[in-house]
Write a protein that holds these residues in place. Sequence first.
Motif, PDB file in Angstrom:
ATOM      1  N   PHE A 137      -1.434  12.351   0.824  1.00 37.11           N
ATOM      2  CA  PHE A 137      -1.915  11.940   1.875  1.00 37.11           C
ATOM      3  C   PHE A 137      -2.591  13.042   2.423  1.00 37.11           C
ATOM      4  O   PHE A 137      -2.655  13.922   2.064  1.00 37.11           O
ATOM      5  CB  PHE A 137      -1.184  11.844   3.855  1.00 37.11           C
TER       6      PHE A 137
ATOM      7  N   GLU B 259      -1.488   4.059   7.860  1.00 38.92           N
ATOM      8  CA  GLU B 259      -0.950   3.663   6.776  1.00 38.92           C
ATOM      9  C   GLU B 259       1.148   3.479   7.292  1.00 38.92           C
ATOM     10  O   GLU B 259       1.866   2.833   6.939  1.00 38.92           O
ATOM     11  CB  GLU B 259      -0.957   4.526   5.928  1.00 38.92           C
TER      12      GLU B 259
ATOM     13  N   SER C  93       6.891  10.950   0.853  1.00 38.04           N
ATOM     14  CA  SER C  93       6.557  10.019   0.245  1.00 38.04           C
ATOM     15  C   SER C  93       7.266  10.647  -1.104  1.00 38.04           C
ATOM     16  O   SER C  93       7.907   9.853  -2.215  1.00 38.04           O
ATOM     17  CB  SER C  93       4.891  10.124   0.299  1.00 38.04           C
TER      18      SER C  93
ATOM     19  N   GLN D 219       0.292   9.374  -5.220  1.00 35.06           N
ATOM     20  CA  GLN D 219      -1.213   9.865  -3.658  1.00 35.06           C
ATOM     21  C   GLN D 219      -0.744  10.167  -2.972  1.00 35.06           C
ATOM     22  O   GLN D 219      -0.367  10.312  -1.762  1.00 35.06           O
ATOM     23  CB  GLN D 219      -1.748   8.261  -4.243  1.00 35.06           C
TER      24      GLN D 219
ATOM     25  N   ARG E  84       1.139   4.147  -2.260  1.00 35.43           N
ATOM     26  CA  ARG E  84       1.198   5.512  -2.753  1.00 35.43           C
ATOM     27  C   ARG E  84       2.622   6.455  -3.310  1.00 35.43           C
ATOM     28  O   ARG E  84       2.349   7.153  -3.701  1.00 35.43           O
ATOM     29  CB  ARG E  84       1.449   6.197  -1.385  1.00 35.43           C
TER      30      ARG E  84
ATOM     31  N   LYS F 164       0.949  -1.495   0.040  1.00 34.43           N
ATOM     32  CA  LYS F 164       0.097   0.014  -0.055  1.00 34.43           C
ATOM     33  C   LYS F 164       0.898   1.365   0.160  1.00 34.43           C
ATOM     34  O   LYS F 164       0.568   2.303  -0.620  1.00 34.43           O
ATOM     35  CB  LYS F 164      -0.922  -0.554   1.030  1.00 34.43           C
TER      36      LYS F 164
ATOM     37  N   ASP G  71      -6.849  11.240   5.837  1.00 30.03           N
ATOM     38  CA  ASP G  71      -6.420   9.635   5.804  1.00 30.03           C
ATOM     39  C   ASP G  71      -5.376   9.940   7.185  1.00 30.03           C
ATOM     40  O   ASP G  71      -4.373   9.136   7.761  1.00 30.03           O
ATOM     41  CB  ASP G  71      -4.563   9.387   5.257  1.00 30.03           C
TER      42      ASP G  71
END
Length: 316
Positions: A71, A87, A108, A69, A64, A60, A75
């Motif tokens: 946050f 997560e 990320s 993707q 992301r 997952k 989330d």
Amino acid sequence: MQFRTQIPISKSNSPIDYNSKIFSIGSCFAENMASKFDYFKFQNVTNPFGIIFNPFSIEKLFRRVCEQQQFTEKDVFFYNERWHCFEVHSDLSNSDREELLETLNKISTEAYKGLKETTHIIITYGTSWVYRNMRSDEIVANCHKVPQKQFSKELLQVEVIQKKIQNTIELIQNLNPKINFIFTVSPVRHIKDGFTENQLSKSHLFTALHKTINYQSTPLNYFPSYEIMMDELRDYRFYAEDMLHPNQIAIDYIWKLFSESYISETSFSTMKEVDEIQKSLRHRSFNPESEQHQKFLEKLQQKINTLSQKLPNIKF
């Protein structure tokens, strides 16, 4: 005479060297190995989202990151005066919601950029047991000490794990086709799940992982850290006080076997130099002001400068 069985480990066709960029993710054992990479000054990024144990949550996070993707507010949640994200690990939790989201999205973005340049990725799976949030029906990576009654516990089936591993490989390869994969199963036993349950959990990981490796068109590496701990080091003197985690002797031994198989022989001399410098840096003099100690520091600095000129990535 041979008094123990030794696990055969094949040498990597794409070994790690000081030009390699390593990305490690997974259980706490991933951090044990990463600390070795850090000590020897390899270029290494480890668990940017904190310790993650199960293959569902690892996939997952890679989805992301690789699909960029963001946050968002949906989330994160507020509990015990802090904002959390199911997560990621609780080490990233924050008292300020916007700061948490900013941190998660920054990590990320950096992970996305890093993966594009990564040469070797090491994924360490810890367990097949997962917790599902009954309100959202989502599997979580960390429960953040939210009451147990809000979760149901389930064992991921082999087919599900295999699919998650396959998805993880494809997501990363789409971003970086040249990346080298090294998979392993953590030697840490999750006894809180139960002795039989721990073995069942690990067996699901092994079956799914080897099914994936055997049917993959591109070569994938498997390092037997669990097997080494359970077989070669089958003695409680190799465990920490909790009798579950490998102690430093075991970690050093597993690292030795890993380095012999997955690190380029041309890097060994540099590793020796780094080791000597690290030990010298940790040396504490009885008389720091003495002339002898000043000469020692001067010589040490010369060694650091010489190595840094040869390999600018190495910083002490």
